[in-house]
Design an enzyme around this catalytic site. Structure first.
Site, PDB file in Angstrom:
ATOM      1  N   SER A  53       0.788  -1.232   0.000  1.00  0.00           N
ATOM      2  CA  SER A  53       0.000   0.000   0.000  1.00  0.00           C
ATOM      3  C   SER A  53       0.822   1.286   0.000  1.00  0.00           C
ATOM      4  CB  SER A  53      -0.903   0.023   1.250  1.00  0.00           C
ATOM      5  OG  SER A  53      -0.102   0.000   2.433  1.00  0.00           O
ATOM      6  N   TYR A 233       0.577  -5.840 -15.342  1.00  0.00           N
ATOM      7  CA  TYR A 233       0.974  -4.985 -16.457  1.00  0.00           C
ATOM      8  C   TYR A 233       1.300  -5.875 -17.649  1.00  0.00           C
ATOM      9  CZ  TYR A 233       3.547  -1.357 -19.081  1.00  0.00           C
ATOM     10  OH  TYR A 233       3.966  -0.472 -20.040  1.00  0.00           O
ATOM     11  N   TYR A 243      10.154  -7.804 -20.789  1.00  0.00           N
ATOM     12  CA  TYR A 243       9.080  -7.781 -19.803  1.00  0.00           C
ATOM     13  C   TYR A 243       8.084  -8.922 -20.041  1.00  0.00           C
ATOM     14  CZ  TYR A 243       5.929  -6.107 -16.263  1.00  0.00           C
ATOM     15  OH  TYR A 243       5.159  -6.046 -15.135  1.00  0.00           O
ATOM     16  N   LYS A 252       3.745 -12.870 -14.384  1.00  0.00           N
ATOM     17  CA  LYS A 252       2.438 -12.251 -14.613  1.00  0.00           C
ATOM     18  C   LYS A 252       1.450 -13.264 -15.192  1.00  0.00           C
ATOM     19  CE  LYS A 252       3.639  -8.174 -13.167  1.00  0.00           C
ATOM     20  NZ  LYS A 252       3.156  -7.700 -11.849  1.00  0.00           N
ATOM     21  N   THR A 284       7.417   4.270 -11.591  1.00  0.00           N
ATOM     22  CA  THR A 284       7.397   3.759 -10.225  1.00  0.00           C
ATOM     23  C   THR A 284       8.804   3.295  -9.869  1.00  0.00           C
ATOM     24  OG1 THR A 284       6.927   1.448 -10.797  1.00  0.00           O
ATOM     25  CG2 THR A 284       5.035   2.933 -10.558  1.00  0.00           C
TER      26      THR A 284
END
Length: 404
Positions: A53, A233, A243, A252, A284
Site C-alpha cells: 500500500s 501490467y 518484460y 504475470k 514507479t
C-alpha cells in the site's frame, strides 16, 4: 527529532534519501488528483486489505479506495524506519501522510509494516479483521513487487530476476550522466538460465496471493460477495522481450492463471470473484529498474502529454468496477483492462516511430524528459511543487500507531 536540509543524492534512478515533506505533499497531490465520487460514500464503508500500500499502484489503490469507496481496513507494506545516518524509505513517509488523510476522512485504516510473504503478518491481519472490523473482509487488492520471497512452508528463499527467456535481449534504454544530460544507449541482457523462471514465478507469481486468500478463508473472514484483484501490467511490444516475454512476464502469466483458479473457488464458496487488473504505464520505483522502460515511458509521455492517465485515476476506475459503481468489463482472459489508452494502435505506432528515431541527440525533442526526471525524483519526495527544499525538515517521522 532529527532536522536537516535534504538534497537529492542518487545512483542512477535510485535515491539514497527521501524527503518527508515532499513525500507527504506528493500523497496530498495524488489525493486531490483522484476524481470525487458521484455520491459521497455513506456508512462505515467496506473492509479492504491492500497488500503493497505504500508505493506505486498499491498507494494509488489505497487513496482511490478511500475517496471512491470509503474503505476502512488494513494496509500492509514493508518499509525501513529512519536511522541516524539515513532517512526512512519514501514509502514510510507516504504511509504517514496517507494515515493523516484517512483520519481526516473519518476512515479507520490500520497500517502494518512487515513482510507480507510471512504467515506471521497474515495472522496479524486476520486477527485485526476479526477483532476490529467485524470479522468480514470485502476486498483484497494485491500489489507486490519484491526481489525475494521465503516460502513459509519450506523455508526456501526465492529470488526474482529481470531477464529475457530463450536468448539474450538487446534493447534501448535511457540514462542520464552526472551532469543530467540524456543518453540513449543500447544494452544487452543475458537470458534466463537454470531455474531463473521458476524462481521469479515463485516470488512474483500468484502463490502468495493464493496463500493470502486461503489463510483468510480458513479463518472464515471472507464476506459474501468478496472480491479480490491483483495488479498487473502487459506493456508495449517495444518492451516485450525483457518484460512480458521475459521472466517477469512468466510471473504475470502465473498471476493471471491464479486469478482464474481463485475466481472459480470464490464463486462457489462466497459468491465472490478474483480478477487481475492490467494497468497502464507509470513511473514507479519498480518500473525504473526495468531496461527500456525509462525510454518507453518518456516517449509515451511525449506522445500523450497530459493524456497519460496517472495511477490514481486508473485505480479509481478499478474501485468503481469492483464496487458496482460502474459495470465490470473484462477481456477474453477475464482481466480488467485499465491500459487501453496506452495500447491503442495509434498511440503505439506514434511511440514506435519515436523509439526508432531516438538517439542521444534527438531524445530531447521526442520524449518529455523534464516530466520523466521530475517523476523519478518525486518518488523520493524531491521536485514536488510547493515544497521549500532549503528548509530543514524532521526526518524522524513515526509510523502510524493503532490500538489492538
Amino acid at each position: 527529532m532529527s532536522e536537516r536540509v535534504l538534497t537529492p543524492r542518487n545512483r542512477g534512478f535510485l535515491f539514497l534519501d527521501s524527503h518527508p515533506t515532499g513525500c507527504a505533499k506528493a500523497v496530498t497531490d495524488m489525493w486531490q488528483a483522484c476524481p470525487d465520487p458521484a455520491e459521497e460514500p455513506e456508512g462505515p464503508g467496506p473492509v479492504a486489505l491492500i497488500i503493497g500500500s505504500s508505493a506505486g499502484y498499491g498507494l494509488a489503490a489505497t487513496l482511490a479506495g478511500l475517496k471512491r469507496a470509503g474503505i476502512r481496513g488494513v494496509m500492509v507494506s514493508f518499509e525501513k524506519a529512519p536511522t541516524e545516518r539515513r532517512t526512512a524509505t519514501a514509502g514510510w513517509y507516504r504511509t504517514a501522510a496517507t494515515a493523516g488523510i484517512a483520519r481526516a476522512a473519518g476512515r479507520d485504516l490500520v497500517f502494518l509494516n512487515g513482510d507480507a510473504f510471512s504467515d506471521a503478518v497474515k495472522d496479524e491481519v486476520a486477527d485485526l479483521v476479526e477483532r476490529r472490523f467485524g470479522g468480514r473482509l470485502d476486498y483484497l487488492i494485491y500489489s507486490v513487487a519484491a526481489p525475494r520471497r521465503t516460502d513459509p512452508d519450506t523455508g526456501a528463499t526465492y529470488s526474482s530476476v529481470l531477464k529475457p527467456v530463450g536468448g539474450a535481449s538487446r534493447t534501448r534504454t535511457l540514462l542520464f550522466d552526472d551532469r543530467g544530460a540524456p543518453e540513449v544507449r543500447e544494452v544487452e541482457t543475458a537470458p534466463a538460465e537454470g531455474d531463473d523462471v521458476e524462481q521469479t514465478v515463485a516470488v512474483m507469481g500468484g502463490a502468495d496471493w493464493e496463500r493470502w486468500i486461503g489463510h483468510l478463508a480458513a479463518r472464515d473472514l471472507l464476506a459474501d460477495g468478496f472480491a479480490t484483484a491483483a495488479l498487473s501490467y502487459i506493456g508495449s511490444p517495444l518492451t516485450a522481450a525483457i518484460y512480458r516475454q521475459g521472466t517477469i512476464g512468466a510471473a504475470k502469466a502465473d498471476l493471471e492463471a491464479t486469478a482464474r483458479t481463485l475466481d472459480e473457488r470464490l464463486a462457489k464458496t462466497v459468491g465472490g470473484r478474483a480478477v487481475t487488473s492490467v494497468n497502464g504505464a507509470a513511473v514507479t520505483q519498480s518500473s525504473t529498474a526495468i531496461p527500456g522502460i525509462a525510454l518507453y515511458t518518456g516517449l509515451l509521455r511525449g506522445v500523450l502529454g497530459d493524456g497519460l492517465v496517472p495511477p490514481v485515476r486508473q485505480l479509481a476506475a478499478l474501485w468503481d468496477q469492483l464496487t458496482g459503481a460502474a459495470p465490470l468489463v473484462l477481456d477474453d482472459e477475464g482481466r480488467i483492462r485499465l491500459d487501453r489508452w496506452e495500447l491503442s494502435e495509434d498511440v503505439q505506432a506514434a511511440v514506435a516511430g519515436r523509439w526508432d528515431a531516438a538517439t542521444s541527440d534527438t531524445i530531447a525533442a521526442l520524449a518529455d524528459l523534464a516530466w520523466f526526471r521530475a517523476e523519478v525524483r518525486r518518488l523520493y519526495g524531491f521536485s514536488v511543487p510547493g515544497v521549500d527544499y532549503t528548509a530543514p525538515v524532521t526526518t524522524d517521522v513515526p509510523w502510524p500507531e493503532h490500538t489492538p
